[in-house]
Write an enzyme that holds these catalytic residues in place. Structure first.
Site, mmCIF file in Angstrom:
data_model
loop_
_atom_site.group_PDB
_atom_site.id
_atom_site.type_symbol
_atom_site.label_atom_id
_atom_site.label_comp_id
_atom_site.label_asym_id
_atom_site.label_seq_id
_atom_site.Cartn_x
_atom_site.Cartn_y
_atom_site.Cartn_z
ATOM 1 N N PRO A 89 0.824 -1.210 0.000
ATOM 2 C CA PRO A 89 0.000 0.000 0.000
ATOM 3 C C PRO A 89 0.861 1.264 0.000
ATOM 4 O O PRO A 89 0.360 2.351 -0.231
ATOM 5 C CB PRO A 89 -0.814 -0.115 1.291
ATOM 6 N N GLU A 116 2.269 -7.850 8.674
ATOM 7 C CA GLU A 116 2.633 -6.420 8.661
ATOM 8 C C GLU A 116 3.461 -6.063 7.431
ATOM 9 O O GLU A 116 3.945 -4.936 7.307
ATOM 10 C CB GLU A 116 3.419 -6.059 9.934
ATOM 11 N N ARG A 153 -3.775 -8.230 -20.323
ATOM 12 C CA ARG A 153 -4.660 -7.776 -21.401
ATOM 13 C C ARG A 153 -3.881 -7.071 -22.510
ATOM 14 O O ARG A 153 -4.359 -6.952 -23.625
ATOM 15 C CB ARG A 153 -5.754 -6.846 -20.851
ATOM 16 N N ASP A 168 -10.649 0.647 -24.642
ATOM 17 C CA ASP A 168 -11.126 0.626 -23.265
ATOM 18 C C ASP A 168 -10.974 1.956 -22.550
ATOM 19 O O ASP A 168 -10.133 2.766 -22.916
ATOM 20 C CB ASP A 168 -10.321 -0.404 -22.451
HETATM 21 N N1 SAM Z 1 1.760 -2.828 7.548
HETATM 22 C C1 SAM Z 1 1.684 -2.488 6.159
HETATM 23 C C2 SAM Z 1 1.574 -0.975 5.992
HETATM 24 O O1 SAM Z 1 0.978 -0.342 6.856
HETATM 25 O O2 SAM Z 1 2.061 -0.452 4.976
HETATM 26 C C3 SAM Z 1 0.473 -3.147 5.522
HETATM 27 C C4 SAM Z 1 0.658 -4.602 5.318
HETATM 28 S S1 SAM Z 1 -0.718 -5.352 4.550
HETATM 29 C C5 SAM Z 1 -1.727 -5.739 5.901
HETATM 30 C C6 SAM Z 1 -0.122 -6.918 4.047
HETATM 31 C C7 SAM Z 1 0.265 -7.019 2.593
HETATM 32 O O3 SAM Z 1 -0.875 -6.819 1.765
HETATM 33 C C8 SAM Z 1 1.281 -6.022 2.080
HETATM 34 O O4 SAM Z 1 2.601 -6.432 2.373
HETATM 35 C C9 SAM Z 1 1.016 -6.024 0.576
HETATM 36 O O5 SAM Z 1 1.643 -7.119 -0.054
HETATM 37 C C10 SAM Z 1 -0.494 -6.266 0.535
HETATM 38 N N2 SAM Z 1 -1.288 -5.040 0.326
HETATM 39 C C11 SAM Z 1 -2.186 -4.521 1.188
HETATM 40 N N3 SAM Z 1 -2.770 -3.435 0.683
HETATM 41 C C12 SAM Z 1 -2.256 -3.249 -0.555
HETATM 42 C C13 SAM Z 1 -2.469 -2.294 -1.587
HETATM 43 N N4 SAM Z 1 -3.322 -1.291 -1.443
HETATM 44 N N5 SAM Z 1 -1.777 -2.428 -2.738
HETATM 45 C C14 SAM Z 1 -0.876 -3.432 -2.882
HETATM 46 N N6 SAM Z 1 -0.627 -4.361 -1.929
HETATM 47 C C15 SAM Z 1 -1.302 -4.286 -0.778
#
Ligand code: SAM
Length: 256
Positions: A89, A116, A153, A168
């Site tokens: 994220p 995490e 795609r 698209d």
């Molecule tokens: N503790 C992290 C933070 O606050 O940045 C969040 C970890 S999340 C619970 C667990 C995993 O989900 C991440 O390591 C990533 O691989 C994935 N993930 C969660 N949200 C995402 C998003 N919006 N885009 C891409 N990957 C995401």
């Protein structure tokens, strides 16, 4: 194109890919996809992939060593250098333009986080970090599937009609025009229980291709202006579209 996805939940990747266009592309070999179970790269009896965070705090962190071993195995299998994409994220926002760019690569690796997230040192082997939006999911499997689907795609031979991809939403910086199919008329009961007939716009059944093309351009522009005006600044418009946009903007000024 070859894609390797590293995850602790291979079934979360494999099952959705068993159906649909991407599944068929994998079957045909247009896409060469391997799903690697991160636990296969652990060295302990319990196949542990996570540990507590240094400094304390809630949750667990994905250990770096199994990930490095998985990347070494992929590099040996596919050849270096690898484009390693960490789903996160905290990454750059994944867009249609990013999908087009990645589709031009021969090979990508997608790392799915959990808990995490990753030990920070994993970033040493990461080429880019991508986020699918400003929200936090429990794991990187859905983001990896989103990236793979959008990228695939644009890989020649994956979607039957490549023109449909080019038209698209987002591809030219505009939302797509509305689409209709048969029947040309359909009766529906409205909110107050009254029957009404919903008709396909006449121009679409007129057979006049020039008019249809112009109508579609106008609808795409008017939708984009109404819903996503931010896209218009970067959109690549032809002369006719520039003119239509001026007319639409003029009409909306008159209404205000
Ligand atoms: N503790 C992290 C933070 O606050 O940045 C969040 C970890 S999340 C619970 C667990 C995993 O989900 C991440 O390591 C990533 O691989 C994935 N993930 C969660 N949200 C995402 C998003 N919006 N885009 C891409 N990957 C995401």
């Amino acid at each position: 194109m070859t894609v390797d996805i590293v995850t602790i939940f291979p079934a979360m990747i494999e099952q959705p890919l068993a159906a649909g266009i991407i599944g068929r592309a994998i079957e045909r070999g247009t896409l060469d996809l391997k799903v690697l179970d991160l636990r296969d790269f652990t060295t302990d009896r319990h196949r542990v992939v996570d540990d507590v965070p240094y400094g304390g705090g809630p949750g667990m962190v994905l250990k770096p060593d199994p990930i490095f071993r998985a990347l070494d195995a992929i590099a040996a299998d596919r050849g270096t250098p690898l484009t390693v994409i960490m789903t996160s994220p905290q990454g750059r926002r994944f867009t249609q333009a990013e999908a087009v760019r990645l589709a031009g690569l021969e090979h990508i690796v997608l790392l799915c986080g959990r808990y995490e997230g990753f030990d920070e040192r994993v970033r040493e082997r990461v080429t880019e970090e991508l986020s699918i939006g400003d929200y936090v999911l429990t794991g990187g499997e859905l983001p990896a599937l989103v990236v793979l689907d959008a990228v695939a795609r644009f890989v020649p031979g994956v979607v039957g009609d490549e023109q449909s991809v080019a038209q698209d939403t987002f591809s030219r910086g505009l939302l797509n025009h509305p689409q209709y199919t048969r029947p040309a008329e359909i009766e529906v009961r409205g909110a107050r229980g009254v029957l009404e007939v919903l008709r396909v716009p006449e121009v679409l059944t007129s057979g006049n291709h020039a008019e249809i093309r112009r109508w579609r351009k106008r609808e795409a522009l008017s939708r984009t202006l109404e819903r996503r005006p931010d896209l218009l600044d970067a959109a690549s418009l032809d002369e006719e579209e520039e003119q239509l946009l001026r007319e639409l903007k003029g009409a909306s000024h008159e209404r205000d």
